[in-house]
Design an enzyme around this catalytic site. Structure first.
Site, short mmCIF file in Angstrom:
data_model
loop_
_atom_site.label_atom_id
_atom_site.label_comp_id
_atom_site.label_asym_id
_atom_site.label_seq_id
_atom_site.Cartn_x
_atom_site.Cartn_y
_atom_site.Cartn_z
N THR A 96 -19.40 -23.19 -35.28
CA THR A 96 -20.39 -23.10 -34.13
C THR A 96 -21.15 -24.23 -34.17
O THR A 96 -21.25 -25.13 -34.95
CB THR A 96 -21.49 -21.79 -34.50
OG1 THR A 96 -22.34 -22.29 -35.82
CG2 THR A 96 -20.86 -20.61 -34.79
N ASP A 97 -21.70 -24.59 -32.71
CA ASP A 97 -22.71 -25.50 -32.60
C ASP A 97 -23.79 -24.69 -33.39
O ASP A 97 -24.05 -23.63 -33.53
CB ASP A 97 -22.67 -25.65 -31.00
CG ASP A 97 -23.69 -27.11 -30.83
OD1 ASP A 97 -24.21 -27.63 -31.67
OD2 ASP A 97 -23.28 -27.60 -29.69
N TRP A 98 -24.84 -25.85 -33.62
CA TRP A 98 -25.95 -25.08 -34.51
C TRP A 98 -26.80 -23.93 -33.57
O TRP A 98 -27.06 -24.06 -32.71
CB TRP A 98 -26.74 -26.31 -34.70
CG TRP A 98 -26.62 -26.94 -35.89
CD1 TRP A 98 -27.54 -27.26 -36.99
CD2 TRP A 98 -25.43 -27.53 -36.38
NE1 TRP A 98 -26.96 -28.05 -38.07
CE2 TRP A 98 -25.46 -27.74 -37.90
CE3 TRP A 98 -24.12 -27.51 -35.95
CZ2 TRP A 98 -24.63 -28.49 -38.50
CZ3 TRP A 98 -22.97 -27.97 -36.72
CH2 TRP A 98 -23.32 -28.35 -37.93
N ARG A 99 -26.78 -22.83 -34.28
CA ARG A 99 -27.31 -21.70 -33.86
C ARG A 99 -26.71 -21.22 -32.66
O ARG A 99 -27.29 -20.48 -31.77
CB ARG A 99 -28.99 -22.06 -33.39
CG ARG A 99 -29.60 -22.36 -34.69
CD ARG A 99 -31.08 -22.35 -34.49
NE ARG A 99 -31.94 -22.38 -35.57
CZ ARG A 99 -33.04 -22.13 -35.81
NH1 ARG A 99 -33.94 -21.77 -34.67
NH2 ARG A 99 -33.92 -22.28 -36.99
N ALA A 100 -25.35 -21.23 -32.28
CA ALA A 100 -24.67 -20.41 -31.36
C ALA A 100 -23.82 -19.48 -31.72
O ALA A 100 -23.07 -18.86 -30.96
CB ALA A 100 -23.27 -21.74 -30.87
#
Length: 814
Positions: A309-313
């Site tokens: 994931t992109d961060w917090r996705a």
């Protein structure tokens, strides 16, 4: 391996994905959108074929010794005790220490003793495959010396669909062919030195506005990576309801022919990781979109590595697991749980099969083996704090210096040069103006919340936290505090020094005995009447988290006009983090030259001065189209509205027709076309020849073949070649970028399908040959769910830009 649930389900993407009217009522439930993204299950297991076979076998052997808790543990992130952007869980009893992931595609961010490389857009403007490969090798080697396992780059999506996109500068070009080829070289170079490339952002992530959900009543704060506590973008809003992330609604044909195209090149290059994007795709979050991850990436393209994931996705538990996601960063959140404990529960209660968790772990560990990171990989050399004593790891290598400088040079694009204004011929007096001519006043890694960390060096007066936290304040169209070498956000670079234009000009003046006057402050400066030339340095800023306000700014335009009104030989240099319009002053009779200088990294001044003085001819070409006004671009930033206010929609109804394809379709005249760029000499083109490769299979459908990295093998078979001769008809040795365009019947007027950059001595010639694969000449058939080659004639052109194509011919298939 399941590629598609059925042809019917897959073709729904082309028929009914665009959110329609909701009969005047606000949509308040996500169920309204169910079915707009076809389900593709199960998630394909890692094939472990061809070049990955040995790594896969080693990973299977190691993962088979792990408990379900240990397998789950390595799929999620943990709060780093070092300066990594993220770290995974580990399995100490088996000697697997986990992975360090770090930003980004222009160089290792927020640390010391590394280089600040030219940005993606700068490499794109070079149109130089070999130089891009060298850039990646040297940059990757610095990540390795610092103990970073996964380099979070390159960016090949967004691809620049929206001219105002805040992160367009991180990618190479808004043409999928050019972006894909340079992405291929970048991945190859990074991974040749044993570092995993994490290609991002997958997929159709084309604007910053509403890329994340705005959680009702929350602020989404918290520390991530090596940033100070509370730095992370707040994703909340003061309302009592949540606004979901924007949905990129893309049909099947457009997906294949535009947005998926560079990712196919990335997978073909052997990319070990792909980062899924923040936004929703056809109303399903990209990081649990089974069609995109299972069907396209792991199925159709044969991707062997892991999706992170992109961060917090991460916005789902079971759905993300079954949808093909393999790693959640920066942690498992409430969905996968601390240490992946919720994944364990999913297996225990029968929600998911343990084989899926095993495949996730196997893909992660296989990538570690594939890059040779099990053998003498350096320990992490990124401290959590730079204000307390720590061991420094000096990652820079003197052999990188020529690559940094040459990379900076070749991304400059000369677009106007009246009567050979440039190069300079030992001027007696130069006057230098503009806020972009000087070095930023602060470059300090140790400063608390300093702009150094996120590329705000030249915008240090702006409180950069405001740009990455709700309500996402825009930092403005320019970086007013010094020369711009990088854009903002997680793609920002960490320069060991900054060679500013004024500094480099004064050094040259010292050698030549030139008088230099300068004013980096005034907007309407006084100009010495005997100035041989006046140089005006301005910039165009862009950053992650917010899209640009405009493609020009009145302050900078006024500065140029004010100087040009007083100086008969005014030369403008723009450091631009994306497209920059120039029509307010480009036809001023005293504006004699213009250079788009893009984002050159640390050797900014040194590189532009070497070009101004003719030490080397400019050789860059525009990787985008410069319009005459903003209205010529057909896609604007999408905002929540009407009944879809809680579920923002962005319908990609323009299809593949962005940038030059749109301009060609409308027969619109740009200011400067895609692929355009001047040198200090002239070139002529001759001897066009086309040839069908002997024995090539030219059937409409691709011959049956295996799916390996990048897709069906037969799609990559060369079936035709196009060749031409280029002659340097001037008196200066220079590099030229020869470009091949093809018309696929029924498609855009022309599409880039080849480019070669060659250096030619004055008066001499060089031959160039372009290879055309089956895929290069095919269109995606929604009905057949396959790339189809048409029978008949394909128009082809070769020349210096998308609108300077002196050679025309045909390739006949069938």
């Amino acid at each position: 391996m399941v590629l598609f649930t059925s042809k019917l389900a897959a073709s729904c993407l082309s028929l009914g994905i665009f959110a329609g009217a909701a009969q005047g009522q606000n949509i308040t439930n996500d169920s309204y959108f169910y079915g707009q993204s076809p389900p593709v299950y199960p998630s394909p297991q890692m094939p472990g074929s061809l070049k990955w076979q040995v790594a896969h076998e080693k990973a299977v052997a190691l993962v088979s010794q792990m408990t379900i808790e240990e397998k789950a543990n390595i799929t999620v992130g943990f709060a780093p005790s070092n300066g990594c952007s993220g770290v995974t869980g580990s399995v100490p009893r088996l000697g697997w220490e986990g992975l360090c992931l770090a930003d980004a595609g222009q160089g290792l961010r927020a640390t010391d003793y590394v280089n600040a490389y030219p940005a993606g857009i700068h490499a794109g403007a070079s149109w130089n495959r070999d130089l891009t490969l060298q850039r990646a090798r040297h940059m990757g080697a610095e990540f390795r010396r610092k103990g970073v396992n996964v380099l979070l780059g390159p960016v090949i999506g967004g691809i620049g669909r929206v001219a105002l996109g805040g992160r367009n500068w991180e990618a190479f070009s808004n043409d999928p062919y050019l972006c894909g080829k340079l992405g291929y070289e970048t991945i190859k170079g990074i991974q040749e030195v044993g570092v995993t490339a994490s290609v991002k952002h997958y997929i159709a992530n084309e604007q910053e506005d509403h890329r994340n959900p705005l959680i009702g009543g929350g602020d989404g704060g918290g520390a991530v990576g090596n940033e100070p506590t509370g730095w992370y973008p707040a994703v909340g809003n003061p309302n009592n309801y949540t606004v979901e992330a924007l949905s990129s609604n893309v049909d099947d044909k457009t997906m294949h022919e535009l947005y998926l195209w560079p990712f196919a090149e990335a997978v073909r290059a052997g990319a070990g990781s792909v980062m899924c994007s923040y936004q929703r795709l056809n109303n399903s979050y990209a990081c649990h979109n089974s069609k995109a991850q299972n069907g396209l990436l792991k199925g159709e393209l044969g991707f062997e590595g892991f999706i992170v994931t992109d961060w917090r996705a991460l916005h789902a538990g079971v759905a993300a697991v079954e949808g093909g996601l393999d790693m959640a960063m920066p942690n498992g959140s409430t969905y996968w749980g601390a240490g992946g404990n919720n994944l364990v529960r999913m297996v225990q209660n029968g929600s998911v099969e343990e084989t899926r968790i095993t495949d996730m772990a196997t893909r992660i560990v296989s990538t570690w083996y594939q890059m040779g990171q099990d053998n003498d990989f350096p320990s992490i050399g990124l401290p959590a704090s730079y204000v307390t004593p720590h061991k420094s790891v000096r990652a820079r290598d003197p052999v990188s210096q020529p690559i940094l400088l040459q990379g900076a040079r070749e991304g400059h694009v000369l677009v106007k040069n009246v009567n050979k204004t440039l190069p300079f011929k030992t001027p007696s007096m130069l006057s230098v103006f503009g806020y972009d001519s000087v070095a930023p006043p602060e470059s300090n890694l140790a400063a608390p919340l300093g702009g150094y960390r996120l590329g705000f060096l030249s915008n240090y007066g702006f409180p950069w936290l405001a740009a990455i936290r709700y309500p996402f304040t825009n930092p403005g169209p320019i970086a007013p505090n010094g020369t711009l070498i990088t854009g903002g956000g997680s793609g920002g670079v960490a320069p060991p020094y900054i060679s500013a234009p004024l500094d480099a000009l004064q050094e040259r003046a010292y050698k030549d005995g030139t008088q230099i006057f300068y004013d980096a402050v005034a907007n309407n400066p006084a100009v010495h009447a005997e100035s041989d030339a006046c140089l005006v340095f301005i910039n165009a800023y862009a950053t992650e988290s917010v899209d640009r306000e405009a493609l020009y700014d009145d302050y900078s335009d006024a500065l140029v006009i004010n100087v040009a009104n007083k100086c008969a030989n005014t030369i403008v240099i723009i450091h631009n983090a994306g497209i920059r319009l120039v029509d307010q002053w480009i036809d001023h009779p005293n504006v004699t030259a213009l250079i788009f200088a893009h984002l050159p990294g640390q050797d900014s001044g040194r590189s532009v001065v070497s070009l101004l003085y003719g030490d080397e001819s400019p050789s860059g070409k525009l990787p985008y189209t410069v319009a005459r006004n903003e209205s010529q671009y057909n896609v604007q930033v999408a905002h929540p509205e009407g009944e879809f206010f809680r579920f923002p929609q962005d319908n990609f109804t323009e299809g593949v027709y962005i940038d030059y394809k749109d301009f060609d379709q409308k027969n619109a005249t740009p200011r400067y076309e895609f692929g355009f760029g001047l040198t200090y000499t002239t070139f002529s083109y001759s001897n066009l020849a086309t040839l069908i490769k002997q024995g090539a299979n030219t059937s409409s459908t691709a011959p049956a073949s295996r799916i390996s990295e990048g897709g069906q093998d037969s799609l990559w078979e060369v079936i035709a070649t196009v060749s031409a001769t280029i002659t340097n008809t001037g008196d200066v040795t220079a590099k030229e970028v020869a470009q091949l365009y093809v018309h696929i019947p029924g498609g855009p007027v022309k599409q880039l399908r080849g480019f070669e950059k060659v250096e030619i001595v004055a008066g001499e010639s060089a031959d160039v040959t372009f290879s055309l694969t089956r895929k290069d000449l095919s269109e995606w058939s929604v009905q057949e769910q396959a790339w189809m080659l048409q029978q008949g004639s394909y128009n082809v052109w070769v020349g210096a830009s998308s609108r300077d194509l002196p050679l025309a011919g045909e390739v006949t298939i069938g």
